[in-house]
Design a protein around this motif. Structure first.
Motif: not given
Lengths: 302, 275
Positions: B111-132
């Motif tokens: 089902a992950g194939m159907m998920i639009p990438i954009h809903i993850t952009l901001i959380p992943v952006y924050n996660l990436t910053k938090a991970l340094g």
């Protein structure tokens, strides 16, 4: 047969199962599953991405419901969905038919026809910019050369046509994909069916409608689903080619979400658009798939 | 007879027309990349270059092209390796072992194939910053691997389900562990599917844009798509130079495609045909 208790813990099935699933589950949960509720959570805040998050309840959502650009983007997305399906699929089938026979030129042609799909959307966007360029672009230079001056347009600058110019480039990019999809499906249709139809005196046109199309139906449904899902989340080419402009004329939900979040740093509002995009995508594609499947059952019952 | 001749002629016309539509932009790209800047503006766009000018290519290479190129190669290679590892492990379990939630877990991955990438952009952006790891190539690997998993698991599980069970049953009798069966029996037998997954994902990641756009800022870390995108901003008036960049960027994929055509096509269709 060995009993479970007799196995050492590290050979027990449940342990092995979890161990093997951990790497994939780790990435999947961290980067795909968790972001969905988190985005919804962000949509309840006013936030510039750096400073304090300010809880504002459903204000972003009520703003979204009054945001004309959001509805414009939504409408553009649906136009993209419809045009993609009614242009890309028929052209894909047509080209697959063309290359289906084993003539000497089919193989080299197939190789060349696939090329647009291999290019990155960024490269295609840059290339098509100069196809559409108003003064020295390919299209206008061609129209000038054949004397059709009144057809010359500012393809990307005119809000009335920009969306269709961009969709045209998207079609150029994706038709090869549907072509190879249908080619693969056509090779699975047994040759005897066509021979039998020919003996019965059916014209190629008739056997196309009575053999090829019905047997391609599952692939057509799949292709339409893929096109639908892809069109709802489309971003790359529009971002490069028109940036959603001029004045939001070619805006899509994805480009609008990106703009609000990463140009205007309204992460809360951006998240709201993202959640809306996600919800619309899930709802529309599951309705579509359910009705497509029902059609298939009805078809097989006949 | 005459009618058939007309039909064949129409067929050829369509084939030729589509050849022009799909291929002419590439000719335009290469042709323009060999012209001078002024020459391009003064002559018709389809005119052949006065003389082949290679200086555009040299300029592109001096502009850091190979840095972007190798950044892309590195990220794609590491990601593809991780994708193969994670998806083959998961597919082994999902295709070979019967357990209670197997259908559910498989369904969730696919089902992950159907998920639009954009809903993850901001959380992943924050996660990436938090991970340094924001603005480093490392930042891209997490999202790249994750978004390639659904299709990879789909292809590999489908393939592994069709591998006959007899071999591993014999190995089991001899006391082999699951890991041994996975690495010694199933992986070697799944080579064709692994190749398909690797090639397909390499192409997709090579062309990926939005995560690079969100997670990379400094020039030394750009991948090729980011390099292209910024080239456009920087040299938008020097069209031959841009066309030289595009030609160089498209070349590796076209080479892969020419040499591995069957696998590339198999990879592109295998996610869509079954299911």
């Amino acid at each position: 047969m060995k009993k479970l208790e007799q196995l050492p813990w590290y050979r027990r099935e449940n342990f092995v199962i979890s161990l093997f699933l951990i790497p994939a589950a780790f990435f999947f949960v961290l980067y795909i599953v968790a972001p969905i509720p988190i985005s919804f959570y962000y949509s309840l805040f006013r936030w510039d991405g750096i400073g304090q998050k300010i809880f504002i309840g459903f204000q972003n959502w009520s703003e979204l419901m009054r945001d004309p650009v959001f509805f414009r983007a939504l409408k553009n997305n649906f136009i993209l969905v419809v045009v993609s399906i009614i242009v890309q699929l028929p052209f894909g089938i047509g080209l697959a038919l063309l290359l289906n026979g084993g003539r000497w030129w089919t193989k080299p042609l197939k190789t060349i026809y696939v090329l647009p799909y291999l290019m990155s959307s960024v490269a295609i966007g840059m290339l098509w910019r100069y196809v559409y360029e108003p003064t020295f672009g390919l299209v206008n230079m061609f129209l000038e050369a054949i004397g059709k001056y009144h057809w010359i347009q500012d393809w990307l600058g005119d809000p009335k046509i920009v969306l269709y110019s961009v969709i045209n480039a998207i079609n150029w990019q994706f038709i090869p994909f549907y072509m190879i999809l249908f080619m693969a499906a056509m090779t699975a249709i047994p040759e005897e069916l066509y021979e039998a139809a020919k003996i019965d005196g059916a014209s190629p046109w008739k056997s196309f409608w009575t053999i090829t199309i019905p047997l391609l139906m599952p692939t057509i449904t799949n292709a339409a689903t893929l096109s639908l899902v892809g069109s709802l989340k489309y971003f790359d080419l529009i971002h490069v080619l028109s940036g959603g402009g001029p004045s939001h004329a070619s805006e899509l939900l994805a480009t609008y979400m990106y703009k609000r979040s990463f140009h205007h740093f309204r992460m809360g509002y951006g998240s709201t658009i993202a959640v809306a995009l996600f919800t619309i995508g899930v709802v529309v594609s599951s309705i579509f798939m359910r009705s497509a499947r029902r059609k298939e059952y009805e078809g097989s019952a006949l | 007879m005459l009618k058939k001749g007309v039909k064949t002629l129409l067929l050829y016309c369509f084939a030729f027309l589509w050849l022009v539509i799909s291929f002419y932009p590439f000719i335009f790209m290469v042709n323009t990349s060999l012209k001078g800047r002024m020459e391009f503006l003064m002559n018709p766009v389809w005119a052949a270059p006065d003389r082949f000018l290679y200086s555009n290519y040299l300029k592109v290479i001096e502009g850091g092209f190979f840095r972007f190129f190798f950044n892309s190669v590195g990220v794609a290679a590491v990601s593809v390796f991780l994708i193969l590892l994670a998806s083959s492990l998961a597919s082994y379990v999902l295709s070979r072992i019967r357990f209670r939630f197997s259908g559910l877990i498989y369904g969730a991955f696919v089902a992950g194939m159907m998920i639009p990438i954009h809903i993850t952009l901001i959380p992943v952006y924050n996660l990436t910053k938090a991970l340094g790891i924001y603005d480093s190539l490392l930042a891209l690997i997490g999202p790249y691997v994750s978004f390639s998993l659904p299709i990879s698991i789909f292809i590999l599980t489908g393939f592994m389900k069709d591998v006959p069970m007899e071999l591993e049953e014999a190995a089991f009798m001899d006391g082999a562990s699951h890991f041994q069966i996975y690495s010694k029996v199933l992986l070697p037998l799944s080579k064709p599917a692994l190749a398909t997954v690797a090639i397909y994902n390499f192409i997709m990641l090579w062309n990926e844009f939005i995560y690079a756009l969100v997670l990379l800022t400094s020039k030394k870390n750009w991948n090729l798509t980011m390099g292209l995108w910024n080239f456009q901003g920087q040299y938008s008036i020097d069209i031959p130079l841009i066309m030289a960049t595009l030609t160089l960027a498209a070349l590796p994929l076209i080479l892969i495609y020419v040499f591995l055509q069957e696998q590339v096509i198999k990879g592109m269709t295998s996610g869509a045909l079954k299911g």
